[in-house]
Design a protein around this motif. Sequence first.
Motif, PDB file in Angstrom:
ATOM      1  N   ILE A 130     -37.184 -41.010  33.094  1.00  0.00           N
ATOM      2  CA  ILE A 130     -38.352 -40.482  33.807  1.00  0.00           C
ATOM      3  C   ILE A 130     -39.147 -41.639  34.412  1.00  0.00           C
ATOM      4  CG2 ILE A 130     -40.554 -39.276  33.556  1.00  0.00           C
ATOM      5  CD1 ILE A 130     -39.136 -37.515  31.411  1.00  0.00           C
ATOM      6  N   ALA A 131     -39.336 -42.694  33.656  1.00  0.00           N
ATOM      7  CA  ALA A 131     -40.073 -43.864  34.158  1.00  0.00           C
ATOM      8  C   ALA A 131     -39.364 -44.481  35.364  1.00  0.00           C
ATOM      9  CB  ALA A 131     -40.237 -44.902  33.046  1.00  0.00           C
ATOM     10  N   ARG A 132     -38.040 -44.535  35.333  1.00  0.00           N
ATOM     11  CA  ARG A 132     -37.283 -45.068  36.474  1.00  0.00           C
ATOM     12  C   ARG A 132     -37.542 -44.251  37.728  1.00  0.00           C
ATOM     13  NH1 ARG A 132     -31.416 -45.043  34.512  1.00  0.00           N
ATOM     14  NH2 ARG A 132     -31.059 -44.872  36.732  1.00  0.00           N
ATOM     15  N   VAL A 133     -37.501 -42.912  37.590  1.00  0.00           N
ATOM     16  CA  VAL A 133     -37.727 -42.046  38.750  1.00  0.00           C
ATOM     17  C   VAL A 133     -39.168 -42.184  39.237  1.00  0.00           C
ATOM     18  CG1 VAL A 133     -37.780 -39.646  39.552  1.00  0.00           C
ATOM     19  CG2 VAL A 133     -35.879 -40.448  38.137  1.00  0.00           C
ATOM     20  N   ARG A 134     -40.123 -42.245  38.314  1.00  0.00           N
ATOM     21  CA  ARG A 134     -41.526 -42.454  38.711  1.00  0.00           C
ATOM     22  C   ARG A 134     -41.690 -43.752  39.493  1.00  0.00           C
ATOM     23  NH1 ARG A 134     -44.161 -40.956  33.074  1.00  0.00           N
ATOM     24  NH2 ARG A 134     -44.259 -38.709  33.299  1.00  0.00           N
ATOM     25  N   GLY A 135     -40.850 -44.723  39.199  1.00  0.00           N
ATOM     26  CA  GLY A 135     -40.881 -46.002  39.901  1.00  0.00           C
ATOM     27  C   GLY A 135     -40.132 -45.979  41.223  1.00  0.00           C
ATOM     28  N   GLY A 136     -39.554 -44.819  41.567  1.00  0.00           N
ATOM     29  CA  GLY A 136     -38.878 -44.681  42.856  1.00  0.00           C
ATOM     30  C   GLY A 136     -37.387 -44.918  42.826  1.00  0.00           C
ATOM     31  N   ALA A 137     -36.775 -44.962  41.642  1.00  0.00           N
ATOM     32  CA  ALA A 137     -35.339 -45.202  41.533  1.00  0.00           C
ATOM     33  C   ALA A 137     -34.562 -43.888  41.464  1.00  0.00           C
ATOM     34  CB  ALA A 137     -35.040 -46.032  40.285  1.00  0.00           C
ATOM     35  N   SER A 138     -33.371 -43.889  42.015  1.00  0.00           N
ATOM     36  CA  SER A 138     -32.462 -42.756  41.900  1.00  0.00           C
ATOM     37  C   SER A 138     -31.986 -42.650  40.453  1.00  0.00           C
ATOM     38  CB  SER A 138     -31.258 -42.936  42.821  1.00  0.00           C
ATOM     39  OG  SER A 138     -31.646 -42.809  44.165  1.00  0.00           O
ATOM     40  N   CYS A 139     -31.593 -41.451  40.072  1.00  0.00           N
ATOM     41  CA  CYS A 139     -31.162 -41.246  38.686  1.00  0.00           C
ATOM     42  C   CYS A 139     -30.265 -40.010  38.613  1.00  0.00           C
ATOM     43  CB  CYS A 139     -32.388 -41.106  37.784  1.00  0.00           C
ATOM     44  SG  CYS A 139     -32.079 -41.491  36.050  1.00  0.00           S
ATOM     45  N   ALA A 140     -29.116 -40.072  39.247  1.00  0.00           N
ATOM     46  CA  ALA A 140     -28.182 -38.944  39.247  1.00  0.00           C
ATOM     47  C   ALA A 140     -27.748 -38.628  37.824  1.00  0.00           C
ATOM     48  CB  ALA A 140     -26.967 -39.271  40.107  1.00  0.00           C
ATOM     49  N   GLY A 141     -27.739 -37.336  37.484  1.00  0.00           N
ATOM     50  CA  GLY A 141     -27.298 -36.885  36.178  1.00  0.00           C
ATOM     51  C   GLY A 141     -28.267 -37.167  35.041  1.00  0.00           C
ATOM     52  N   CYS A 142     -29.447 -37.625  35.342  1.00  0.00           N
ATOM     53  CA  CYS A 142     -30.426 -37.977  34.301  1.00  0.00           C
ATOM     54  C   CYS A 142     -31.058 -36.751  33.660  1.00  0.00           C
ATOM     55  CB  CYS A 142     -31.532 -38.841  34.895  1.00  0.00           C
ATOM     56  SG  CYS A 142     -30.981 -40.526  35.219  1.00  0.00           S
ATOM     57  N   ASN A 143     -31.612 -36.954  32.467  1.00  0.00           N
ATOM     58  CA  ASN A 143     -32.312 -35.899  31.756  1.00  0.00           C
ATOM     59  C   ASN A 143     -33.810 -36.065  31.986  1.00  0.00           C
ATOM     60  OD1 ASN A 143     -33.269 -33.925  30.113  1.00  0.00           O
ATOM     61  ND2 ASN A 143     -32.118 -34.551  28.303  1.00  0.00           N
ATOM     62  N   LEU A 144     -34.325 -35.307  32.948  1.00  0.00           N
ATOM     63  CA  LEU A 144     -35.733 -35.371  33.332  1.00  0.00           C
ATOM     64  C   LEU A 144     -36.448 -34.087  32.925  1.00  0.00           C
ATOM     65  CD1 LEU A 144     -35.048 -36.822  36.900  1.00  0.00           C
ATOM     66  CD2 LEU A 144     -35.501 -38.088  34.786  1.00  0.00           C
ATOM     67  N   PHE A 145     -36.014 -33.493  31.833  1.00  0.00           N
ATOM     68  CA  PHE A 145     -36.566 -32.245  31.316  1.00  0.00           C
ATOM     69  C   PHE A 145     -38.079 -32.383  31.137  1.00  0.00           C
ATOM     70  CE2 PHE A 145     -37.550 -29.713  27.401  1.00  0.00           C
ATOM     71  CZ  PHE A 145     -37.371 -28.455  27.955  1.00  0.00           C
ATOM     72  N   GLN A 146     -38.820 -31.464  31.712  1.00  0.00           N
ATOM     73  CA  GLN A 146     -40.282 -31.399  31.636  1.00  0.00           C
ATOM     74  C   GLN A 146     -40.969 -32.670  32.138  1.00  0.00           C
ATOM     75  OE1 GLN A 146     -41.019 -30.315  27.508  1.00  0.00           O
ATOM     76  NE2 GLN A 146     -40.960 -28.141  28.034  1.00  0.00           N
ATOM     77  N   ALA A 147     -40.317 -33.388  33.032  1.00  0.00           N
ATOM     78  CA  ALA A 147     -40.895 -34.632  33.555  1.00  0.00           C
ATOM     79  C   ALA A 147     -42.156 -34.350  34.357  1.00  0.00           C
ATOM     80  CB  ALA A 147     -39.881 -35.356  34.438  1.00  0.00           C
ATOM     81  N   GLY A 148     -43.152 -35.164  34.172  1.00  0.00           N
ATOM     82  CA  GLY A 148     -44.386 -35.085  34.941  1.00  0.00           C
ATOM     83  C   GLY A 148     -44.270 -35.977  36.166  1.00  0.00           C
ATOM     84  N   LEU A 149     -43.818 -35.406  37.271  1.00  0.00           N
ATOM     85  CA  LEU A 149     -43.612 -36.168  38.501  1.00  0.00           C
ATOM     86  C   LEU A 149     -44.571 -35.725  39.596  1.00  0.00           C
ATOM     87  CD1 LEU A 149     -39.693 -36.145  38.466  1.00  0.00           C
ATOM     88  CD2 LEU A 149     -41.218 -37.956  37.657  1.00  0.00           C
TER      89      LEU A 149
END
Length: 163
Positions: free
Chosen positions: A28-47
């Motif tokens: 989740i932190a990686r995606v918040r930082g603008g990184a791609s994350c294919a197949g990641c578990n971002l369940f209930q992520a606050g984005l």
Amino acid sequence: MKPILTAAVIAALVGAAQPAFAQNAGQIARVRGGASCAGCNLFQAGLSGLQARGLNLSGARLRQADLSLAVMNRTRFSNADLRDVEAYGGVFSGSNFSGANLTNASFVGTYLEGAAFSGATLTGVNFSGASLRGATGLSQARLNQACGDEATQLPRGLSIPRC
């Protein structure tokens, strides 16, 4: 002769029975930082409010994530789990939702112009006030499983049931 279960075996069995679906804070932190994350578990992520363009989140688990007011143009959500997502007021122009499960997602007031929805599950999706002009992969049969309102903008020739 009966097998004897040791404490270690019992603990392993109980641990194996626990679901492994909890969110991954690092991802989740990686995606918040603008990184791609294919197949990641971002369940209930606050984005909420995230501003990132062209991410690859294909196959990611975003179930119950908050994408409200996010600006994620040209992001790949293909084959992702977006069930119960809150994307109020988000901007996802040119994004790819092909094959994604959007069951019960809320795209109220969302900008989805030019987005691709081929093979996406739209059951229970709320598109009230959303702009879907130029979106591809939509059919009347699939839109009949979703809902919208008089402000929902659809490609020519398509309509949507009222919520």
